[in-house]
Design a protein around this motif. Structure first.
Motif, PDB file in Angstrom:
ATOM      1  N   TRP A  33      17.607  89.447  28.803  1.00  0.00           N
ATOM      2  CA  TRP A  33      17.446  90.713  29.504  1.00  0.00           C
ATOM      3  C   TRP A  33      17.927  90.517  30.929  1.00  0.00           C
ATOM      4  N   HIS A  61      14.987  93.241  25.486  1.00  0.00           N
ATOM      5  CA  HIS A  61      15.839  92.305  24.752  1.00  0.00           C
ATOM      6  C   HIS A  61      17.112  93.066  24.437  1.00  0.00           C
ATOM      7  N   GLU A  62      18.225  92.659  25.060  1.00  0.00           N
ATOM      8  CA  GLU A  62      19.475  93.368  24.834  1.00  0.00           C
ATOM      9  C   GLU A  62      19.787  93.429  23.339  1.00  0.00           C
TER      10      GLU A  62
END
Length: 124
Positions: A33, A61-62
């Motif tokens: 992130w 969380h990408e």
């Protein structure tokens, strides 16, 4: 014969699409992130990788992919989740477990007021 050919082509497309997702997206350990890691390896052996992922309020969380896995929530919070179903907000309680038998992708953001901690157990 035409039907069999269609089934084979569809199967190949699905397999390619799963590989494509894996190639274009990071796995949960690689994803972070804002360029900071959110997961750490707790165990890694020939059959299993266990990650501990921690999300303070405002941390997410990408977009990433997961191989088949089992997850357990050590500490819960409220999350905004974006996946193939769209975007939704969910309360994830402590003690909640989940299991996925296929490759999945999503992005999450902790919109709650407490730090959340998950264990993710990935099958190899």
């Amino acid at each position: 014969m035409k039907r069999l050919t269609q089934i084979i082509l569809l199967s190949q497309a699905l397999i390619f699409s799963c590989k494509e997702k894996q190639q274009n997206l990071p796995d949960p350990l690689e994803a972070g992130w804002k360029e900071k890691a959110v997961c750490e390896v707790i165990e890694n052996n020939p059959k299993l990788r266990v990650l501990k992922c921690t999300f303070a309020p405002g941390v997410g969380h990408e977009k990433h992919y997961h191989n088949p896995h089992f997850g357990y929530t050590l500490k819960g919070s409220k999350f905004r989740i974006t996946d193939y179903k769209g975007t939704r907000e969910v309360n994830v309680p402590s003690g909640y477990s989940f299991k996925k038998d296929s490759i999945t992708t999503h992005e999450v953001l902790n919109i709650g007021d407490s730090t959340a901690v998950f264990l993710i157990m990935e099958y190899k």
